[in-house]
Design an enzyme around this catalytic site. Structure first.
Site: not given
Length: 293
Positions: A32, A223, A251, A253
């Protein structure tokens, strides 16, 4: 002067040890926190991004707080624990840029988050958290937090970010994550996490389930296949594929931060997806969770 929109990103900030990158062996990250940083980079002065956590009263915590502030993320809602310290994790990369982690976080200060109530969330317009945030909290605090979020006037954005090792068992993880989805206004899950946790067979099954729980705003990250909107009426987008994969850390986040940034600035659903996808491609093409501005 119009009031700023205040976004609170809630979770754990950790010390990052990167032995595969000797030029940057020690950093600060956390799912986060990564999202908070990329969100702060994506918005203008009309939005204030705040990080909500608990740190210690030690020199490492001071440096971590200074790093967070240097990324234009507010630290006024960070509490300090008199005895506990931040958690630590080490990251290792394989030849494809995929990462694995080792953690030292069982007694981290962030595990004391919200022990004394939820004043850190007062006056916030949007609250972002993940299932990692929920997983590190004692179960009674998790349930109290979910009840507080359900009654809070702020919008709630959530990413299931399923890490089995953080939970007591899969049944608890499913129940808590479902409860979080049901109070969320914005969903930013990953396909593999949802399939692992809920047994969905494909992306359509995930979208149908989340729509059934009342969530239509957001994106499903898949992905290398790229994201899709959670809105079943949205047409698929033709998004570019990754040209280079150096390090997949953050990636998802960074995707979340860019998506929320575009959303807060009034972008369309397609624009949110494109902005977020392009940001994630930039991040995975460079080493580390937080790339240079």
């Amino acid at each position: 002067m119009s009031k700023k929109t205040i976004v609170a990103c809630v979770g754990e900030a950790m010390v990052e040890l990167s032995f595969d990158r000797p030029q940057q062996q020690i950093g600060y990250a956390g799912d986060t926190l990564n999202t908070a940083i990329y969100l702060a980079r994506a918005v203008g002065p009309e939005t204030q991004v705040e990080f909500v956590t608990v740190l210690g009263r030690d020199a490492v915590s001071d440096r971590m707080s200074a790093f967070i502030a240097s990324e234009d993320v507010g630290c006024a809602r960070i509490a300090r624990h008199p005895e506990r310290l931040p958690g630590i994790y080490a990251i290792a990369l394989d030849e494809r840029g995929e990462r694995s982690f080792s953690y030292w976080r069982d007694q981290s200060a962030a595990r004391c988050l919200f022990e004394d109530g939820f004043a850190q969330l007062d006056g916030v317009d949007l609250i972002y958290l993940s299932a990692i945030t929920l997983a590190i909290l004692p179960h009674p605090v998790r349930l109290s937090l979910l009840a507080h979020l359900a009654a809070h006037p702020a919008r709630v954005a959530f990413d299931s970010n399923y890490r089995p090792g953080l939970w007591e068992d899969a049944q608890t993880a499913r129940a808590v994550t479902e409860a979080a989805w049901r109070i969320s206004d914005i969903a930013l899950p990953s396909l593999d996490d949802e399939m692992a946790l809920f047994g969905d067979t494909d992306a359509q099954a995930v979208r149908t389930r989340l729509n059934g729980w009342g969530v239509r705003d957001g994106a499903l990250k898949m992905g290398a296949r790229g994201p899709i909107s959670l809105d079943p009426s949205a047409a698929p987008l033709d998004l570019p594929a990754a040209r280079s994969v150096v390090d997949t850390t953050a990636a998802g986040d960074s995707f979340n931060g860019a998506w929320l940034g575009a959303y807060l600035q009034g972008a369309s659903g397609d624009q949110c997806l494109a902005c977020a996808h392009n940001r994630a491609l930039e991040v995975i093409a460079q080493p580390g969770a937080i790339i240079a501005r």
